[in-house]
Each structure stands twice: as C-alpha cells, then as structure tokens.
Design an enzyme around this catalytic site. Structure first.
Site, short mmCIF file in Angstrom:
data_model
loop_
_atom_site.label_atom_id
_atom_site.label_comp_id
_atom_site.label_asym_id
_atom_site.label_seq_id
_atom_site.Cartn_x
_atom_site.Cartn_y
_atom_site.Cartn_z
N SER A 174 0.85 -1.19 0.00
CA SER A 174 0.00 0.00 0.00
C SER A 174 0.88 1.24 0.00
CB SER A 174 -0.89 0.00 1.25
OG SER A 174 -1.47 1.28 1.48
N TYR A 200 -0.60 -0.13 10.34
CA TYR A 200 -0.90 -0.59 8.98
C TYR A 200 0.26 -0.30 8.04
CZ TYR A 200 -3.27 -0.99 4.45
OH TYR A 200 -3.61 -1.33 3.17
#
Length: 333
Positions: A174, A200
């Site tokens: 990501s 994350y």
C-alpha cells in the site's frame, strides 16, 4: 511486439531504469493478461473470495490457471467458484481454509499442499484496527496478518515454488508504507502509543521488504515483487468508522459509500497484481515495487508528491534483518 511480449533493450534487473509497460493506470486485470495462456499453471490467492482478490482469481482462472482461493471462510468463495465453473476455458478454482494470523492454520495449509506452485499472490490483509490487538506470539495483529502470515506461507511453500521452475510471488502492499518504516525497537507497540495507521503502514513496509529479501530465491527461478493497488472501496475498509469515511470523502450524508473520481474499480486495482503474477513483461524481475502497472520511482523522506516507493522499504540490509526476525518468530511459535 504484442502488448504482453517480453521487452527488449535494458535487462529487467537494470537498477538504473524503471521498468515500464504499455498499460495505463486504469487498465483492468483482464486487459493486462490478455493473450497470456496459464493452462497447466497453479496459483494461490490469499483473500481471493472478494474485492481485489476475487478479480485476481477471475483473471488468472480465465487465462487457464488452476487457482486455490485461500481464505478464512472457504464457503464465502462458493459464488465465485460457481461463476468460474461456468466460464468456457477457465481453469479449475477451489477454496481452502487459511487464517493468516494463526500460524497453525498456515502450517496446515502448507502441509496439505501437493505439487509445484507457479504463482502465490499475497492479497489478504486487514487495515487500521481501531485498537491494539495481539495475535498469538505477541505480534500486533496487522503485522501478524499482513506480513508474518504471508512470510510463513511463502517460506513454507518455498519447495513448491522452487519445483515450479519459474514461480512468482506477488505481495500486495500500500502507499501507506511510505509513512512507516519497520520499527525493530517496538514493532508491536508495546511501548509507543498504538496508532492504527502507523501499524498498517509498518505492515505494508514489511511486505515490500519481503519482496526484497526474497532475492535469495532468484537462483531457484523464484521472483517476488510488491505493489500498491491504489485507492479502491473494498472490505478492507470495514474497520473504519463513519467519521473516518466521511473525512476521506467516500461516505455521503445518507451513509452511502461512493468512490472519489480517482478511485479505481476492483478490476482496475487488481491489474498490477495480475501483471506481476502472469505477464511476460516482468519475467525475471524481482525485488521491486509497482503501482499503476509500472515500476514505481523511489521517494525519500517526507516528499509530498503522491505515489512512489519509500527508500526504507527497498533497503536490502533491513530486508535481511526482517527476514531473520520473522524466521526467529516462526521457530519460536
């Protein structure tokens, strides 16, 4: 030269030049694999029953590959399996249980695997858990799921990947990795305040570092690359509250989720995964990071321009240190 033929000119491993393809950012998964025959090839896609994973499965199976959907709830893949069973020329698709945060489940999946494996797509993941949650062994849950589980799966399936002769590992990362290098001092937020997005981002840096660390497998014909699929509305956002979704601009006053103009469809988001999994254009390429169907530029520090891969995620020394750290965790489990 067809759009999916292997490029000529600079070697794919030339670090001085970024690899480019003829596919635009909004190309779909079916477009980047058009003309590729995967008959006889075998693939595993984690989290392949919905969202980006399902589109990845559709594209690979449509090209003739035999695809195993590795998912927490195999029954959730039934509609997709029925859909592809009725598609002429599609390879067989089935589902097996896999809980990435549970190393016992990963081990069971690995032990049950038989024969070579040509493609492993590490697609499953969780994002921005609102509170700190620990998996077995004390690993922060996002790191355990997004990285350690996939590390255990890839290293456990290494003999099958090696036996395929020219296998590919695809790691879905990501753009959030840019803001969070791997913190070896406190990776599980035992001392620093827990931050959902830092956790994350760190897990997604770890995914890129896994691709870099896997260069040790290049002599076995195994390549590994990471990617940013872009902005897509999927079940990945299920842990975000309404206020956060409104702040992102994707939730209207009536509670309806609506993608912004620059968001991709799931099929467009899966394209870079499929490109790395199957296209001859990236044959022999390993340890790199792609977005919008192109190899991404390296960015330094707090550069505000969007996109790109952070230098901290491509550092081979950090990658090797993380490989050793994760290996020790598996041995201790």
């Amino acid at each position: 030269m067809t759009r999916n033929s292997r490029p000529t000119g600079p070697t794919p491993h030339d670090p001085a030049r970024l690899l480019t393809t003829p596919f635009p950012a909004r190309a779909g998964a079916a477009e980047v694999i058009d003309g590729v025959d995967l008959t006889g090839r075998r693939a595993v896609v984690t989290g392949g029953s919905s969202g980006l994973g399902a589109e990845t499965v559709r594209a690979l199976a449509a090209a003739g590959a035999e695809v195993t959907i590795a998912t927490r709830r195999p029954e959730s893949a039934a509609p997709l399996i029925r859909e592809l069973a009725g598609r002429p020329g599609a390879g067989p698709v089935h589902a097996e249980a896999l809980e990435l945060s549970d190393l016992t489940s990963v081990d069971a999946f690995v032990r049950a695997w038989r024969g070579p494996l040509d493609i492993l797509v590490a697609n499953a993941g969780i994002m921005a858990l609102p509170e700190r949650v620990l998996a077995a062994g004390g690993w922060e849950m996002q790191l355990a799921t997004n990285h350690l589980g996939h590390f255990a799966l890839a290293t456990g399936l290494y003999p099958a990947l090696r036996d395929a002769g020219s296998a590919r590992v695809v790691l879905v990362s990501s753009g959030a990795h840019r803001s969070a290098p791997f913190d070896f001092g406190d990776p599980h937020f035992a001392r620093r305040p827990y931050d959902p997005w830092a956790a994350y981002g760190q897990s997604k840096s770890a995914e890129v570092l896994l691709a870099v660390g896997a260069r040790r497998w290049a002599a076995d014909g195994i390549t590994a690359n990471a990617l940013n699929p872009g902005f897509i509305l999927t079940r990945l956002q299920r842990h975000l509250d309404d206020d956060t979704l409104r702040a992102f601009g994707v939730l209207d006053g009536e509670g309806n989720k609506t993608p912004l103009p620059y968001y991709k469809s799931p099929a467009e988001g899966a394209a870079t995964s499929v490109l790395l999994a199957a296209s001859p254009l990236v044959q022999g390429v390993t340890g790199r990071y792609f977005e919008d169907n192109q190899e991404a530029r390296v960015v330094q520090g707090d550069e505000e321009r969007p996109g790109g891969v952070a230098a901290h995620a491509l550092d081979p020394e950090v990658a090797d240190r993380l490989w050793e750290y994760a290996t020790a965790a598996l041995h201790a489990a």
